[in-house]
Design a protein around this motif. Structure first.
Motif, PDB file in Angstrom:
ATOM      1  N   TYR A   1      76.461 -34.334  20.530  1.00 24.13           N
ATOM      2  CA  TYR A   1      76.261 -33.372  19.450  1.00 24.13           C
ATOM      3  C   TYR A   1      76.134 -31.998  20.085  1.00 24.13           C
TER       4      TYR A   1
ATOM      5  N   SER B   1      73.765 -33.891  13.477  1.00 21.56           N
ATOM      6  CA  SER B   1      72.531 -33.618  14.216  1.00 21.56           C
ATOM      7  C   SER B   1      72.389 -34.717  15.250  1.00 21.56           C
TER       8      SER B   1
ATOM      9  N   VAL C   1      73.660 -38.601  14.718  1.00 16.49           N
ATOM     10  CA  VAL C   1      74.560 -39.287  15.661  1.00 16.49           C
ATOM     11  C   VAL C   1      73.934 -40.608  16.097  1.00 16.49           C
TER      12      VAL C   1
END
Length: 400
Positions: free
Chosen positions: A137, A160, A164
Motif C-alpha cells: 500500500y 489502506s 489490504v
C-alpha cells in the motif's frame, strides 16, 4: 470403584479417549529460486530434513511451484559452484538445464509435485504447499503467508494498510471454505519497511497468527523508539482482540530464509526460528488443527519438555542444556474495563511472574485477561538475527 478407575486409566493411556501426540518441528516461511531465494528447492529441503525438521512450507512470493520456470544461474562463483553441486548430487537424469550462446546457464526448476516424492516420508517429513502473498500500500510492503494453500492467491490490494491485510485474509478463508481444505494465513514481519502498525492489525477480522520472531535481518523484530517490537505488539493486540470478543492471537517464529551459501548476521539464513507443534500425526490437517488450538510454541533454540494448560494454569518445563540457565517470564494484562478503544490504549502489558529455573507455572486470577510465557536462556543464539540475541521460546496465550 477400583476396577472402574483402572478402566478409566487404561482408556486414557491407550488412546481410546485421548490420542497420543508428538512434538513436530517445522518452519512456515522459506524462499527458494522460485522467487527471491538463492538456492534450489531440493537443496533447501535437504538442509532442513537432515537437520531434524519434520515439516517445511516453501512460501515463495506470489507463486506456487507448479508450472514451467527456467532460472538463469547468476554469474557468481557461489552460484555457479552451487549449480555444479546440485548437478552432482541429483544427476544429469534429474537436472534439466541449457546453456545459451553467451554461456548463460539456465535450469528448469522442478515443481512441487516432482520433488515432493524425493523427501516426503510418512510420519517423518512433510512438505506443506504455501505462498507468501506479497502486496503493498503506497509502496509499503504488506506480506502474509497462506499455509496449505491449494490454489494461487493473487494480492487483493486495498485503500489502506488494514484493508489490504483484510482483503488477503479473506481470500485465504474464502479458498478454505470453497475447497474444504484446512489452511490458514499468518501475517509476516509487521515492521518490515515499518509498514504495519498495531492500529492496522487491531481492526482485522480472522487474524489468528503472526510472526513474533522472523530471522530476516531487515524486519525490526525489536521495534524502535516509536514503533512497537513484536512482543509488545502481541500483547497490545491480545488485549484488544480479547476485549472485542475475538479469538486469541498466536505467535510464530520463522526463518524467512533466502540465503543458503554464507551464514552470518546481515543475511537471511535458515535455522534461526521455528515452531514446535504437538499433534496426533504429521499431516497438514493435524498440524493446523493443533495450531488453531494454540498447541504449539515458537522458538529460536530453547526446547520445552512440556507445556500444559489446565484449570486456568499455564505450566512450562524446559528441556535443559548443560551449563545453561533459564528465565521463565509470564506476561499478561489486567482486566480494567469494558474494552473500549480508550481502555485498550490505557492498558499495558504486565510481567505477572518471573522464575529462574526450568519449571514454572502461573494461575490466572480474576483480573487477568490472559497469560503467555516467554523463556529466555543464557545461551547466545547461533548465527543470530542480531548480535547478542539469546535463545528464546514463546508459548501461546492461555485465556480465561
Amino acid at each position: 470403584m477400583r476396577i472402574l478407575g483402572i478402566i478409566l486409566l487404561s482408556l486414557l493411556t491407550t488412546g481410546t479417549w485421548a490420542q497420543k501426540t508428538t512434538w513436530y518441528k517445522g518452519n512456515t516461511h522459506t524462499h527458494s529460486y522460485w522467487s527471491d531465494g538463492d538456492d534450489f528447492p531440493e537443496m533447501i529441503l535437504d538442509w532442513y530434513k537432515t537437520r531434524g525438521y519434520d515439516f517445511i512450507a516453501l512460501s515463495d512470493h506470489n507463486v506456487l511451484a507448479d508450472k514451467e520456470f527456467w532460472k538463469p544461474i547468476p554469474i557468481h562463483p557461489f552460484r555457479q559452484a552451487r549449480f555444479r553441486e546440485y548437478l552432482r548430487k541429483y544427476g544429469e537424469s534429474w537436472v534439466t538445464y541449457r546453456t545459451d550462446s553467451a554461456g548463460q546457464i539456465s535450469v528448469k526448476l522442478k515443481t512441487l509435485d516432482e520433488f515432493r516424492p524425493l523427501f516426503e516420508e510418512k510420519d517423518k517429513f512433510l512438505i506443506i504447499k504455501a505462498e507468501e502473498i506479497t502486496d503493498s500500500y503506497l509502496g509499503q510492503p504488506i506480506h502474509m503467508n497462506a499455509i496449505n494453500v491449494q490454489e494461487l492467491i493473487k494480492p487483493r490490494g486495498g485503500f489502506s494498510v488494514a484493508e489490504v491485510l483484510q482483503n488477503n485474509l479473506d481470500a485465504v478463508y474464502e479458498q478454505r471454505e470453497r475447497t474444504g481444505q484446512p489452511m490458514f494465513p499468518h501475517i509476516n514481519h509487521p515492521n518490515f519497511g515499518w509498514a504495519i502498525k498495531v492500529g492496522d492489525m487491531m481492526q482485522l477480522r480472522g487474524e489468528r497468527f503472526f510472526e513474533v520472531y522472523n530471522g530476516h535481518p531487515h524486519v525490526h523484530n525489536y521495534g524502535d523508539s516509536v514503533t512497537l517490537g513484536m512482543d509488545e505488539l502481541w500483547d497490545q493486540l491480545l488485549i484488544r482482540y480479547l476485549e472485542d470478543g475475538k479469538p486469541p492471537l498466536y505467535g510464530l517464529a520463522t526463518d524467512d530464509s533466502h540465503n543458503y551459501f554464507e551464514y552470518k548476521v546481515g543475511l537471511s539464513n535458515p535455522g534461526r526460528g521455528w515452531i514446535m507443534v504437538r499433534a496426533t500425526e504429521l499431516t497438514p490437517e493435524a498440524l493446523i488443527a493443533s495450531m488453531e488450538n494454540g498447541d504449539f510454541y515458537a522458538t529460536t533454540g530453547v526446547t520445552l519438555k512440556d507445556v500444559r494448560t489446565q484449570k486456568g494454569t499455564l505450566s512450562v518445563e524446559v528441556e535443559p542444556q548443560a551449563g545453561i540457565r533459564y528465565t521463565i517470564q509470564f506476561w499478561g494484562a489486567r482486566h480494567l474495563g469494558a474494552g473500549t478503544m480508550a481502555d485498550a490504549q490505557e492498558r499495558d502489558r504486565v510481567l505477572l511472574k518471573e522464575v529462574k529455573g526450568t519449571k514454572a507455572s502461573y494461575t490466572l486470577t480474576p483480573k487477568d485477561l490472559y497469560v503467555r510465557a516467554k523463556i529466555i536462556s543464557t545461551r547466545p543464539q547461533e548465527n543470530p538475527f542480531q548480535v547478542g540475541d539469546l535463545e528464546t521460546a514463546w508459548t501461546q496465550p492461555l485465556v480465561k
